[in-house]
Scaffold this motif. Sequence first.
Motif, PDB file in Angstrom:
ATOM      1  N   GLU A   1      -5.846   4.654   2.334  1.00 20.41           N
ATOM      2  CA  GLU A   1      -4.834   4.625   1.348  1.00 20.41           C
ATOM      3  C   GLU A   1      -3.798   5.803   2.327  1.00 20.41           C
ATOM      4  O   GLU A   1      -3.337   6.657   2.403  1.00 20.41           O
ATOM      5  CB  GLU A   1      -5.599   5.834   0.331  1.00 20.41           C
ATOM      6  CG  GLU A   1      -6.610   4.686  -0.120  1.00 20.41           C
ATOM      7  CD  GLU A   1      -7.331   5.520  -1.617  1.00 20.41           C
ATOM      8  OE1 GLU A   1      -6.464   6.653  -2.058  1.00 20.41           O
ATOM      9  OE2 GLU A   1      -8.452   5.071  -1.378  1.00 20.41           O
ATOM     10  N   TYR A   2      -2.316   5.180   1.270  1.00 21.44           N
ATOM     11  CA  TYR A   2      -1.721   5.541   1.734  1.00 21.44           C
ATOM     12  C   TYR A   2      -1.163   7.230   1.130  1.00 21.44           C
ATOM     13  O   TYR A   2      -1.302   7.032  -0.329  1.00 21.44           O
ATOM     14  CB  TYR A   2       0.134   4.755   1.721  1.00 21.44           C
ATOM     15  CG  TYR A   2       1.018   5.001   2.099  1.00 21.44           C
ATOM     16  CD1 TYR A   2       1.682   5.869   3.148  1.00 21.44           C
ATOM     17  CD2 TYR A   2       1.825   6.071   1.093  1.00 21.44           C
ATOM     18  CE1 TYR A   2       2.740   6.031   4.050  1.00 21.44           C
ATOM     19  CE2 TYR A   2       3.481   6.349   1.664  1.00 21.44           C
ATOM     20  CZ  TYR A   2       3.338   6.398   3.094  1.00 21.44           C
ATOM     21  OH  TYR A   2       4.999   7.095   2.696  1.00 21.44           O
ATOM     22  N   GLU A   3      -0.033   8.236   1.965  1.00 18.18           N
ATOM     23  CA  GLU A   3      -0.609   9.720   1.180  1.00 18.18           C
ATOM     24  C   GLU A   3       0.999   9.574   1.917  1.00 18.18           C
ATOM     25  O   GLU A   3       1.056  10.074   3.298  1.00 18.18           O
ATOM     26  CB  GLU A   3      -1.598  10.552   1.897  1.00 18.18           C
ATOM     27  CG  GLU A   3      -1.384  11.577   1.086  1.00 18.18           C
ATOM     28  CD  GLU A   3      -2.526  12.348   0.787  1.00 18.18           C
ATOM     29  OE1 GLU A   3      -2.073  13.986   1.683  1.00 18.18           O
ATOM     30  OE2 GLU A   3      -3.244  12.792   0.208  1.00 18.18           O
TER      31      GLU A   3
ATOM     32  N   LYS B   1       0.832  -1.350  -0.150  1.00 20.70           N
ATOM     33  CA  LYS B   1      -0.398   0.093   0.210  1.00 20.70           C
ATOM     34  C   LYS B   1       0.724   1.021  -0.191  1.00 20.70           C
ATOM     35  O   LYS B   1       0.547   2.286  -0.630  1.00 20.70           O
ATOM     36  CB  LYS B   1      -0.919   0.009   0.951  1.00 20.70           C
ATOM     37  CG  LYS B   1      -2.416  -0.707   1.093  1.00 20.70           C
ATOM     38  CD  LYS B   1      -2.820  -0.458   2.367  1.00 20.70           C
ATOM     39  CE  LYS B   1      -4.364  -0.828   2.365  1.00 20.70           C
ATOM     40  NZ  LYS B   1      -5.242  -1.040   2.881  1.00 20.70           N
ATOM     41  N   MET B   2       1.715   1.098   0.564  1.00 23.81           N
ATOM     42  CA  MET B   2       2.757   2.605   0.059  1.00 23.81           C
ATOM     43  C   MET B   2       4.264   2.514  -0.191  1.00 23.81           C
ATOM     44  O   MET B   2       4.777   2.646  -0.439  1.00 23.81           O
ATOM     45  CB  MET B   2       3.887   1.793   1.752  1.00 23.81           C
ATOM     46  CG  MET B   2       3.177   2.199   3.067  1.00 23.81           C
ATOM     47  SD  MET B   2       4.097   1.819   4.826  1.00 23.81           S
ATOM     48  CE  MET B   2       5.711   3.375   4.612  1.00 23.81           C
ATOM     49  N   GLY B   3       4.028   1.524  -1.361  1.00 21.37           N
ATOM     50  CA  GLY B   3       4.530   1.933  -2.887  1.00 21.37           C
ATOM     51  C   GLY B   3       5.984   0.758  -3.242  1.00 21.37           C
ATOM     52  O   GLY B   3       6.730   1.283  -3.949  1.00 21.37           O
TER      53      GLY B   3
ATOM     54  N   ASN C   1      -1.113   8.861  10.916  1.00 18.51           N
ATOM     55  CA  ASN C   1      -1.691  10.256   9.789  1.00 18.51           C
ATOM     56  C   ASN C   1      -1.070   9.877   8.486  1.00 18.51           C
ATOM     57  O   ASN C   1      -1.847  10.429   7.727  1.00 18.51           O
ATOM     58  CB  ASN C   1      -0.924  11.492  10.223  1.00 18.51           C
ATOM     59  CG  ASN C   1      -0.816  11.924  11.342  1.00 18.51           C
ATOM     60  OD1 ASN C   1      -2.793  11.382  11.503  1.00 18.51           O
ATOM     61  ND2 ASN C   1       0.030  12.873  12.031  1.00 18.51           N
ATOM     62  N   SER C   2       0.136   8.630   7.781  1.00 14.01           N
ATOM     63  CA  SER C   2      -0.684   9.271   6.727  1.00 14.01           C
ATOM     64  C   SER C   2      -0.820   8.049   5.897  1.00 14.01           C
ATOM     65  O   SER C   2      -1.038   7.930   4.629  1.00 14.01           O
ATOM     66  CB  SER C   2       1.290   8.184   6.325  1.00 14.01           C
ATOM     67  OG  SER C   2       1.845   6.451   7.082  1.00 14.01           O
ATOM     68  N   PHE C   3      -2.109   7.529   6.742  1.00  9.57           N
ATOM     69  CA  PHE C   3      -2.918   6.113   6.302  1.00  9.57           C
ATOM     70  C   PHE C   3      -4.179   7.330   6.309  1.00  9.57           C
ATOM     71  O   PHE C   3      -5.275   6.435   6.294  1.00  9.57           O
ATOM     72  CB  PHE C   3      -2.682   5.393   7.000  1.00  9.57           C
ATOM     73  CG  PHE C   3      -2.125   4.113   5.692  1.00  9.57           C
ATOM     74  CD1 PHE C   3      -2.322   3.453   4.434  1.00  9.57           C
ATOM     75  CD2 PHE C   3      -1.030   3.483   6.632  1.00  9.57           C
ATOM     76  CE1 PHE C   3      -1.518   2.581   4.219  1.00  9.57           C
ATOM     77  CE2 PHE C   3       0.408   3.369   5.876  1.00  9.57           C
ATOM     78  CZ  PHE C   3      -0.463   2.158   4.936  1.00  9.57           C
ATOM     79  N   LYS C   4      -3.790   8.478   6.584  1.00 13.05           N
ATOM     80  CA  LYS C   4      -5.154   9.349   6.796  1.00 13.05           C
ATOM     81  C   LYS C   4      -6.202   9.023   7.830  1.00 13.05           C
ATOM     82  O   LYS C   4      -7.241   9.224   7.855  1.00 13.05           O
ATOM     83  CB  LYS C   4      -6.155   9.399   5.019  1.00 13.05           C
ATOM     84  CG  LYS C   4      -5.368   9.912   4.321  1.00 13.05           C
ATOM     85  CD  LYS C   4      -6.696   9.541   3.003  1.00 13.05           C
ATOM     86  CE  LYS C   4      -4.916  10.575   1.971  1.00 13.05           C
ATOM     87  NZ  LYS C   4      -5.868   9.965   0.410  1.00 13.05           N
ATOM     88  N   LYS C   5      -5.549   8.377   8.793  1.00 14.53           N
ATOM     89  CA  LYS C   5      -6.876   8.347  10.009  1.00 14.53           C
ATOM     90  C   LYS C   5      -5.741   9.091  11.488  1.00 14.53           C
ATOM     91  O   LYS C   5      -4.689   9.905  11.449  1.00 14.53           O
ATOM     92  CB  LYS C   5      -5.845   6.630  10.837  1.00 14.53           C
ATOM     93  CG  LYS C   5      -6.589   5.548   9.773  1.00 14.53           C
ATOM     94  CD  LYS C   5      -7.632   5.184   9.468  1.00 14.53           C
ATOM     95  CE  LYS C   5      -7.982   3.984   8.553  1.00 14.53           C
ATOM     96  NZ  LYS C   5      -9.473   4.015   8.345  1.00 14.53           N
TER      97      LYS C   5
END
Length: 189
Positions: free
Chosen positions: A123-125, A36-38, A94-98
């Motif tokens: 989703e990872y950002e 998911k993190m690429g 936070n990187s997974f929008k949680k």
Amino acid sequence: MDSYEYALAGAIGVWVFVVIAIAILLVVASCKIFVKMGRKWWEAIIPFYNAYVMAEMIFGNGLWFLCSFASVIPVVGYIVILLYTLISCLRLSNSFKKGTGFGIGLFFLSPIFMLILAFGDAEYEPLAPFEISHPFDFNPAGYTDATYTDVNTSASSTEASSEKVFCTNCGTKLQEGQDFCPNCGTKRA
């Protein structure tokens, strides 16, 4: 052997089976989170390298994983590891929008929340790199206002000073109308 010893051996066998099944499930969850993190799935199963890659993805610099080795320093090392783990959980969340609550859950109930991250729809950002700046720095790390005025423009000039916009993640100069950084792909602030 009497029946008590057989029952004990059976209970130990079941316990070992359950522990191995949970361990395999958590390895699969880690692989799925890396995907998911690429990253490649196999990066999650290589010891030390997986910690380096995870630190690189959530802190912006893989060398942060060296905080994991602070346990060689009595007392202070344990505090460093505790803080590193807490900050890692919060940044991963936070990187997974949680939210922060999810990060606290990752800290206290890591296996359960790792499974939620891996098999949920998160989703990872990527986040901006984590940096510790000097307390008297006028432009501290994490400063989100990315507009600066051109230094070469003189004060007596009749033209308005041109604004330059930089990527908040890597510092690359963005052109007018660019919504994403051409260098790292971060969305313009």
